[in-house]
Motif scaffolding. Structure first.
Motif, PDB file in Angstrom:
ATOM      1  N   GLY A  72      42.311  47.670  42.054  1.00 55.11           N
ATOM      2  CA  GLY A  72      41.409  47.408  40.940  1.00 55.11           C
ATOM      3  C   GLY A  72      42.147  46.970  39.691  1.00 55.11           C
ATOM      4  N   LEU A  73      43.291  47.611  39.416  1.00 58.54           N
ATOM      5  CA  LEU A  73      44.098  47.206  38.261  1.00 58.54           C
ATOM      6  C   LEU A  73      44.625  45.787  38.436  1.00 58.54           C
ATOM      7  CD1 LEU A  73      46.155  50.410  37.415  1.00 58.54           C
ATOM      8  CD2 LEU A  73      44.333  49.376  36.079  1.00 58.54           C
ATOM      9  N   LEU A  74      45.122  45.479  39.619  1.00 59.85           N
ATOM     10  CA  LEU A  74      45.627  44.124  39.862  1.00 59.85           C
ATOM     11  C   LEU A  74      44.522  43.082  39.728  1.00 59.85           C
ATOM     12  CD1 LEU A  74      48.039  44.691  42.883  1.00 59.85           C
ATOM     13  CD2 LEU A  74      48.642  44.156  40.524  1.00 59.85           C
ATOM     14  N   ALA A  75      43.386  43.348  40.332  1.00 62.71           N
ATOM     15  CA  ALA A  75      42.275  42.398  40.242  1.00 62.71           C
ATOM     16  C   ALA A  75      41.786  42.261  38.806  1.00 62.71           C
ATOM     17  CB  ALA A  75      41.126  42.853  41.154  1.00 62.71           C
ATOM     18  N   GLY A  76      41.716  43.363  38.071  1.00 62.38           N
ATOM     19  CA  GLY A  76      41.275  43.315  36.681  1.00 62.38           C
ATOM     20  C   GLY A  76      42.232  42.544  35.794  1.00 62.38           C
ATOM     21  N   LEU A  77      43.533  42.762  35.989  1.00 61.76           N
ATOM     22  CA  LEU A  77      44.520  42.031  35.201  1.00 61.76           C
ATOM     23  C   LEU A  77      44.501  40.533  35.516  1.00 61.76           C
ATOM     24  CD1 LEU A  77      47.507  44.537  35.298  1.00 61.76           C
ATOM     25  CD2 LEU A  77      46.071  43.966  33.325  1.00 61.76           C
ATOM     26  N   LEU A  78      44.377  40.200  36.786  1.00 64.25           N
ATOM     27  CA  LEU A  78      44.310  38.782  37.165  1.00 64.25           C
ATOM     28  C   LEU A  78      43.043  38.117  36.618  1.00 64.25           C
ATOM     29  CD1 LEU A  78      45.619  38.880  40.837  1.00 64.25           C
ATOM     30  CD2 LEU A  78      46.758  37.900  38.845  1.00 64.25           C
ATOM     31  N   LEU A  79      41.931  38.795  36.695  1.00 68.38           N
ATOM     32  CA  LEU A  79      40.688  38.243  36.174  1.00 68.38           C
ATOM     33  C   LEU A  79      40.745  38.095  34.657  1.00 68.38           C
ATOM     34  CD1 LEU A  79      37.821  37.283  36.769  1.00 68.38           C
ATOM     35  CD2 LEU A  79      37.077  39.645  36.552  1.00 68.38           C
ATOM     36  N   ALA A  80      41.325  39.073  33.979  1.00 71.66           N
ATOM     37  CA  ALA A  80      41.458  38.981  32.525  1.00 71.66           C
ATOM     38  C   ALA A  80      42.341  37.800  32.136  1.00 71.66           C
ATOM     39  CB  ALA A  80      42.034  40.276  31.963  1.00 71.66           C
ATOM     40  N   ALA A  81      43.460  37.633  32.843  1.00 75.37           N
ATOM     41  CA  ALA A  81      44.348  36.500  32.560  1.00 75.37           C
ATOM     42  C   ALA A  81      43.646  35.177  32.819  1.00 75.37           C
ATOM     43  CB  ALA A  81      45.616  36.612  33.397  1.00 75.37           C
ATOM     44  N   LEU A  82      42.886  35.099  33.892  1.00 77.23           N
ATOM     45  CA  LEU A  82      42.149  33.875  34.203  1.00 77.23           C
ATOM     46  C   LEU A  82      41.125  33.562  33.112  1.00 77.23           C
ATOM     47  CD1 LEU A  82      41.349  31.659  36.341  1.00 77.23           C
ATOM     48  CD2 LEU A  82      39.653  33.299  37.126  1.00 77.23           C
ATOM     49  N   LEU A  83      40.394  34.559  32.687  1.00 79.01           N
ATOM     50  CA  LEU A  83      39.395  34.341  31.639  1.00 79.01           C
ATOM     51  C   LEU A  83      40.028  33.954  30.311  1.00 79.01           C
ATOM     52  CD1 LEU A  83      36.950  37.280  32.390  1.00 79.01           C
ATOM     53  CD2 LEU A  83      36.487  34.845  32.650  1.00 79.01           C
ATOM     54  N   ILE A  84      41.126  34.600  29.952  1.00 79.42           N
ATOM     55  CA  ILE A  84      41.745  34.353  28.650  1.00 79.42           C
ATOM     56  C   ILE A  84      42.470  33.013  28.620  1.00 79.42           C
ATOM     57  CG2 ILE A  84      43.588  35.129  27.107  1.00 79.42           C
ATOM     58  CD1 ILE A  84      42.760  37.997  27.841  1.00 79.42           C
ATOM     59  N   PHE A  85      43.303  32.756  29.619  1.00 81.46           N
ATOM     60  CA  PHE A  85      44.182  31.593  29.560  1.00 81.46           C
ATOM     61  C   PHE A  85      43.595  30.323  30.151  1.00 81.46           C
ATOM     62  CE2 PHE A  85      47.227  35.209  29.612  1.00 81.46           C
ATOM     63  CZ  PHE A  85      47.643  35.066  28.298  1.00 81.46           C
ATOM     64  N   VAL A  86      42.592  30.424  31.006  1.00 74.45           N
ATOM     65  CA  VAL A  86      42.044  29.220  31.636  1.00 74.45           C
ATOM     66  C   VAL A  86      40.626  28.937  31.146  1.00 74.45           C
ATOM     67  CG1 VAL A  86      41.438  28.149  33.838  1.00 74.45           C
ATOM     68  CG2 VAL A  86      43.499  29.543  33.671  1.00 74.45           C
ATOM     69  N   ILE A  87      39.726  29.866  31.396  1.00 77.88           N
ATOM     70  CA  ILE A  87      38.314  29.599  31.122  1.00 77.88           C
ATOM     71  C   ILE A  87      38.045  29.487  29.626  1.00 77.88           C
ATOM     72  CG2 ILE A  87      35.982  30.528  31.359  1.00 77.88           C
ATOM     73  CD1 ILE A  87      36.855  31.568  34.108  1.00 77.88           C
ATOM     74  N   ASN A  88      38.534  30.428  28.826  1.00 76.84           N
ATOM     75  CA  ASN A  88      38.312  30.349  27.377  1.00 76.84           C
ATOM     76  C   ASN A  88      38.943  29.091  26.795  1.00 76.84           C
ATOM     77  OD1 ASN A  88      36.766  32.607  27.081  1.00 76.84           O
ATOM     78  ND2 ASN A  88      38.353  33.855  26.153  1.00 76.84           N
TER      79      ASN A  88
END
Length: 94
Positions: free
Chosen positions: A27-43
């Protein structure tokens, strides 16, 4: 099958704790990866801006602790249930 009540309850608790730890790490790994994706790519692509990505070790440790406590609490009733009945009936059920 030769195991005592405390041994069976301990086995259920350890199994629950191990599964909780695996779930917490994944869960921590998935959450960190999703947060990075949202911050650095999608936003960046959608809005043209990003925010600072900060990972607090105390927050991660707190999340793992809560997951471990939840796993232990979730194991309480099954550990009691498994030792109440006749073992042969439980094996036939499986």
């Amino acid at each position: 099958m030769g195991a005592g009540v405390r041994q069976i309850q301990g086995m259920v608790f350890w199994e629950s704790l191990i599964l909780g730890a695996i779930g917490a790490v994944l869960g921590l790994l998935a959450g960190l990866l999703l947060a990075a994706l949202l911050i650095f790519v999608i936003n960046k692509q959608s809005f043209g801006w990003t925010i600072q990505f900060v990972v607090s070790p105390s927050t991660l440790l707190g999340a793992v602790t809560v997951a471990g406590l939840a796993a232990i609490a979730a194991a309480y009733l099954p550990a009691r249930w498994v030792t109440k009945g006749v073992i042969a009936e439980g094996l036939r059920y499986e």
